[in-house]
Design an enzyme around this catalytic site. Structure first.
Site, short mmCIF file in Angstrom:
data_model
loop_
_atom_site.label_atom_id
_atom_site.label_comp_id
_atom_site.label_asym_id
_atom_site.label_seq_id
_atom_site.Cartn_x
_atom_site.Cartn_y
_atom_site.Cartn_z
N GLY A 134 0.81 -1.21 0.00
CA GLY A 134 0.00 0.00 0.00
C GLY A 134 0.85 1.26 0.00
N ASP A 135 1.94 1.24 0.75
CA ASP A 135 2.84 2.40 0.80
C ASP A 135 3.47 2.67 -0.56
OD1 ASP A 135 2.65 3.34 3.46
OD2 ASP A 135 3.93 1.72 4.17
N THR A 136 3.97 1.62 -1.19
CA THR A 136 4.65 1.83 -2.47
C THR A 136 3.65 2.22 -3.56
OG1 THR A 136 4.59 -0.57 -2.87
CG2 THR A 136 6.60 0.36 -1.97
#
Length: 397
Positions: A167-169
């Protein structure tokens, strides 16, 4: 010279999402100045595995090509320095909780008055508006709310997470994409803008037709393990030497070539498998048949044979296999970059995508904390040695 050469970026992110956006901008030539707290720096300096000497092996990657400037953003003088830097900045990336920049007097409304052409990329768990905007939002939570977690894993056990902070990337890539789109808008109009990239929506955006299937017919996607329901054959299959290969032969022409290689060409005309929908209905049956065949040969031999008949297939790699693979080596998909802290080169993924005329490049690994503080303050703002010494003595930098 990268395509973003001459673009100045302030990165005020932390952990993964904002810094990954900054990494992508830096990879393609932007001058990215990362603002970090004095003494402690970004938490990514401590995250992940370390080498035998205790040096983190993640920081050299996510902070590559960046400059490090230390500022205590709770200090009014540091906030004033940010404002002065913004006057000379093209893109500001931040991923603090919504409202934190406003608390410091550094909201978009303030900064846009200083620099109307500023592009401010804001990455948060839930976005800058809505009832959840003030909530903390780590990737794990936002992956769940964006729909990814509930369909990951096997149906007879609880949902699982990916072994990376996906999700962060994804949010970092959305922020990067938004920055490029905003640059094009500014190229036409001279006008900057705010890019609002949330983690949950970044996950939601890759969920294919999950919502439409439910809204249009009440279908609820469930966890399905290593398959995509109705897409067959496309699975992980065992090999004679205990390995696993992935075969994707879910198009009619591919399936016919696969069955010919298997010595069972009649399967392509079997009413259970003769077209896409039929194979989807009999997915378990065709997977079992292919699995029995794949067990008769070692993985490397199988992959080569499948490649010869143009059926997509490949082994499930770990890092060791990536480093040894001749295709990865030929394309320099993994490269080694000298790292001053480690005192040796470190392997990492190269810059993607590849541009033929203005490719990105890795110029150096992650910097030491505050390594470029003096340089940035002097070159960008004209501070002299005495100015910088006073700020250091007062704990501002």
């Amino acid at each position: 010279m990268g395509p973003l050469e001459g673009i100045r970026v302030l990165e005020m992110g932390q952990l993964i999402a904002g810094p990954f956006c900054g990494q992508l901008l830096a990879d393609f030539g932007a001058e990215v100045v990362k603002i970090e707290p004095p003494k402690t720096g970004d938490a990514m300096r401590q995250w992940g595995r370390t080498d035998a000497d205790g040096n983190t092996l993640w920081w050299p990657v996510i902070a590559r090509n960046k400059k490090s400037l230390t500022l205590n953003l709770r200090d009014k003088r540091a906030q004033d320095i940010v404002k002065a830097l913004v006057a000379k900045t093209d893109i500001l990336v931040e991923n603090f909780r919504a409202g934190r920049m406003e608390d410091w007097g550094l909201g978009y409304d303030v900064l846009a008055k200083i620099n109307p052409g500023l592009i401010m990329v804001r990455i948060t768990g839930f976005g800058q508006s809505g009832p959840y905007s003030g909530r903390a939002g780590f990737a794990s939570v936002c992956e769940a709310m964006g729909g990814l977690r509930e369909i990951s894993g096997y149906p007879d056990r609880p949902p699982v997470r990916m072994g990376i902070s996906l999700g962060d990337t994804l949010a970092g890539q959305n922020g990067f994409q938004g920055a490029l789109l905003a640059l094009q808008h500014r190229h036409r109009t001279g006008e900057g803008q705010m890019v609002d990239a949330s983690i949950y929506e970044s996950v939601l955006s890759v969920m294919e037709s999950l919502i439409s299937e439910y809204d249009g017919g009440g279908h609820v996607r469930e966890r399905s393990g290593s398959i995509l329901p109705g897409i067959a054959p496309s699975n992980a299959y065992p090999t004679k030497d205990g390995g696993t290969i992935i075969i994707g032969a879910n198009q009619d022409s591919l399936f016919r070539r696969l069955t010919a290689l298997m010595g069972q060409p009649e399967l392509a005309d079997d009413e259970r498998f003769r077209d896409h929908r039929a194979r989807g209905r009999h997915q378990a049956e065709i997977d079992a048949i292919i699995g029995e065949w794949s067990r008769t040969k070692p993985a490397k031999e199988l992959v080569e044979e499948l490649a010869e008949v143009a059926v997509p297939a490949g082994p499930a790699y770990r890092a060791k296999e990536m480093l040894e693979d001749r295709h990865f080596q030929a394309r320099e998909s993994v490269t080694r970059v000298e790292d001053a802290t480690l005192g040796r080169p470190i392997a990492m993924q190269n810059v993607f995508p590849r541009l033929s005329a203005s490719p990105g490049a890795i110029r150096h690994t992650g910097p030491a904390l505050g390594q470029h503080t003096k340089q940035v303050l002097a070159e960008w703002l004209g501070y002299d040695d005495d100015d910088i010494a006073r700020l250091k003595t007062d704990g501002v930098i």
